[in-house]
Motif scaffolding. Structure first.
Motif, PDB file in Angstrom:
ATOM      1  N   GLU A   1      24.448  64.840  68.287  1.00 14.45           N
ATOM      2  CA  GLU A   1      24.260  63.969  67.959  1.00 14.45           C
ATOM      3  C   GLU A   1      23.561  63.095  67.167  1.00 14.45           C
ATOM      4  OE1 GLU A   1      27.020  64.043  71.943  1.00 14.45           O
ATOM      5  OE2 GLU A   1      25.620  61.802  71.886  1.00 14.45           O
TER       6      GLU A   1
ATOM      7  N   GLY B   1      23.886  63.023  64.110  1.00 14.29           N
ATOM      8  CA  GLY B   1      24.748  61.367  63.869  1.00 14.29           C
ATOM      9  C   GLY B   1      24.647  60.705  63.630  1.00 14.29           C
ATOM     10  N   LYS B   2      22.361  60.622  64.338  1.00 13.29           N
ATOM     11  CA  LYS B   2      22.012  58.598  63.930  1.00 13.29           C
ATOM     12  C   LYS B   2      20.910  59.573  62.175  1.00 13.29           C
ATOM     13  CE  LYS B   2      23.192  56.955  67.735  1.00 13.29           C
ATOM     14  NZ  LYS B   2      22.424  56.429  69.384  1.00 13.29           N
TER      15      LYS B   2
ATOM     16  N   GLY C   1      21.062  62.224  60.354  1.00 15.56           N
ATOM     17  CA  GLY C   1      21.626  61.985  59.477  1.00 15.56           C
ATOM     18  C   GLY C   1      21.417  63.618  58.680  1.00 15.56           C
TER      19      GLY C   1
ATOM     20  N   THR D   1      14.547  52.063  56.141  1.00 14.91           N
ATOM     21  CA  THR D   1      15.392  53.417  57.134  1.00 14.91           C
ATOM     22  C   THR D   1      15.451  52.911  58.488  1.00 14.91           C
ATOM     23  OG1 THR D   1      14.537  55.127  55.417  1.00 14.91           O
ATOM     24  CG2 THR D   1      14.884  55.783  57.840  1.00 14.91           C
TER      25      THR D   1
ATOM     26  N   SER E   1      18.197  50.694  59.385  1.00 13.78           N
ATOM     27  CA  SER E   1      19.251  52.121  60.146  1.00 13.78           C
ATOM     28  C   SER E   1      18.996  51.766  61.184  1.00 13.78           C
ATOM     29  CB  SER E   1      18.678  52.282  58.768  1.00 13.78           C
ATOM     30  OG  SER E   1      20.013  53.849  58.851  1.00 13.78           O
ATOM     31  N   LEU E   2      18.148  52.762  61.053  1.00 11.90           N
ATOM     32  CA  LEU E   2      17.565  53.763  62.307  1.00 11.90           C
ATOM     33  C   LEU E   2      17.758  53.036  63.692  1.00 11.90           C
ATOM     34  CD1 LEU E   2      15.094  56.516  61.846  1.00 11.90           C
ATOM     35  CD2 LEU E   2      17.988  56.558  61.901  1.00 11.90           C
ATOM     36  N   LYS E   3      16.710  51.666  63.624  1.00 15.09           N
ATOM     37  CA  LYS E   3      17.126  50.812  64.606  1.00 15.09           C
ATOM     38  C   LYS E   3      18.697  50.498  65.015  1.00 15.09           C
ATOM     39  CE  LYS E   3      13.643  46.868  65.699  1.00 15.09           C
ATOM     40  NZ  LYS E   3      12.805  45.906  65.401  1.00 15.09           N
ATOM     41  N   ALA E   4      19.518  49.946  64.038  1.00 14.74           N
ATOM     42  CA  ALA E   4      20.251  49.388  64.205  1.00 14.74           C
ATOM     43  C   ALA E   4      21.591  50.340  64.397  1.00 14.74           C
ATOM     44  CB  ALA E   4      21.352  49.133  62.602  1.00 14.74           C
ATOM     45  N   LYS E   5      20.643  52.010  64.736  1.00 19.40           N
ATOM     46  CA  LYS E   5      21.806  52.501  65.424  1.00 19.40           C
ATOM     47  C   LYS E   5      21.577  53.443  66.898  1.00 19.40           C
ATOM     48  CE  LYS E   5      22.522  54.983  61.461  1.00 19.40           C
ATOM     49  NZ  LYS E   5      22.120  56.584  60.606  1.00 19.40           N
ATOM     50  N   GLY E   6      20.690  52.283  66.763  1.00 19.96           N
ATOM     51  CA  GLY E   6      19.916  52.828  68.530  1.00 19.96           C
ATOM     52  C   GLY E   6      19.003  53.145  68.674  1.00 19.96           C
ATOM     53  N   VAL E   7      17.609  53.871  67.651  1.00 20.85           N
ATOM     54  CA  VAL E   7      17.729  54.717  67.976  1.00 20.85           C
ATOM     55  C   VAL E   7      16.210  54.201  68.706  1.00 20.85           C
ATOM     56  CG1 VAL E   7      16.023  56.497  66.507  1.00 20.85           C
ATOM     57  CG2 VAL E   7      18.229  56.310  66.196  1.00 20.85           C
TER      58      VAL E   7
END
Lengths: 144, 150
Positions: free
Chosen positions: B20, B24-25, B27, B95, B98-104
């Motif tokens: 996941e 998923g995060k 890519g 990047t 984008s990753l921060k927005a995905k909650g990484v």
């Protein structure tokens, strides 16, 4: 090790990462405890149990490490560096720096070499430790 | 002579959760997912970059005793696995956002250094991953880094 312990470690690590990102600010135990989803008292005790030192001590040495980095890599005035890394005065910074590093900020700057390594490595490896072997290594690295 | 790195390895405590995250995060894509009976051989790679796989290995028997596997999980969850793997990107700022927005989980913020702009993240297990936008062409020979007097 239970899943619960693994999860608790992860939460403590999140809090430690938060300290590494906000070292220039006041130590906010309630905020860090919230990051770790534990009570304030439980946070300090568990952090120490996980990483071997209190959050305050971890932060103090992170601030000194970041000051060492800026002294090595920039020509910025020492007063400015001391405030940037979170010390309230130049006097407190100088006393703390000497007590931990064994040299004044000016002496350290004059004798230290720039380290061409990723930030994460300098943060991990240059944070002062009381371990004698580590101090000796740092002394050798800085030509002291 | 050795010619390239074709595989690296990360310890994870849950391979589905690892998928996941890494696919998923971040890519990445699955390059192999095989049930070997005694273990699940699970590798991922950057899309379009075959030949460089990352093995997402779950520590445990029969490869090692349960106590050793516990010790690995404990160390990884405390962040003691060190620098696990590094990726390059063409745009570190984009990047990062984008990753921060995905909650990484962000380990450290964007930093500009001589070698480029980089930042750190953690996978769900505590492994430290770095992402860098290099300031030089990695396919051209670079002088070996050495500490220099400032």
């Amino acid at each position: 090790m239970s899943r619960a312990v693994e999860e608790l470690n992860r939460r403590m690590l999140r809090a430690r990462d938060a300290i590494d990102r906000t070292y220039g600010e006041l130590l906010d135990i309630p905020a860090l405890a919230r990051v770790a989803s534990v009570s304030d008292a439980h946070f300090i005790r568990t952090f120490r149990g996980t990483f071997g030192e209190t959050p305050h001590r971890y932060l103090q040495r992170r601030r000194v490490e970041r000051a060492m980095f800026l002294l090595r890599e920039t020509d910025r005035p020492i007063t400015e560096i001391s405030l940037d890394v979170g010390f309230s005065s130049l006097g407190t910074f100088s006393r703390t720096f000497r007590a931990i590093v064994g040299a004044s900020p000016t002496e350290y700057r004059a004798t230290s070499a720039r380290i061409n390594a990723p930030t994460c490595f300098t943060m991990s490896w240059m944070r002062p430790s009381e371990d004698r072997a580590v101090l000796e290594k740092l002394g050798r690295l800085n030509g002291q | 002579m050795l010619s390239s790195i074709n595989m690296s390895h990360i310890f994870v405590s849950d391979q589905d959760k690892a998928l996941e995250f890494y696919c998923g995060k971040l890519g990445l894509e699955v390059s192999a997912d095989l049930d070997l009976g005694v273990m699940r051989w699970l590798t991922v790679r950057v899309p379009g970059a075959p030949g460089r796989d990352i093995l997402l290995e779950k520590a445990g028997p029969p490869s090692m005793d349960p106590k050793s596997a516990d010790q690995i999980r404990e160390l990884v969850s405390k962040g003691a696995s060190g620098f696990t793997v590094g990726f390059t990107t063409d745009n570190a700022d984009k990047t990062f956002e984008s990753l921060k927005a995905k909650g990484v989980e962000i380990h450290d913020e964007l930093t500009k250094r001589d070698y480029g702009t980089d930042f750190g993240i953690r996978d769900p297990f505590g492994n430290h991953i770095r992402i860098v936008q290099l300031s030089y062409n990695p396919n051209q020979a670079q002088p070996k880094a050495a500490a220099a007097k400032s």
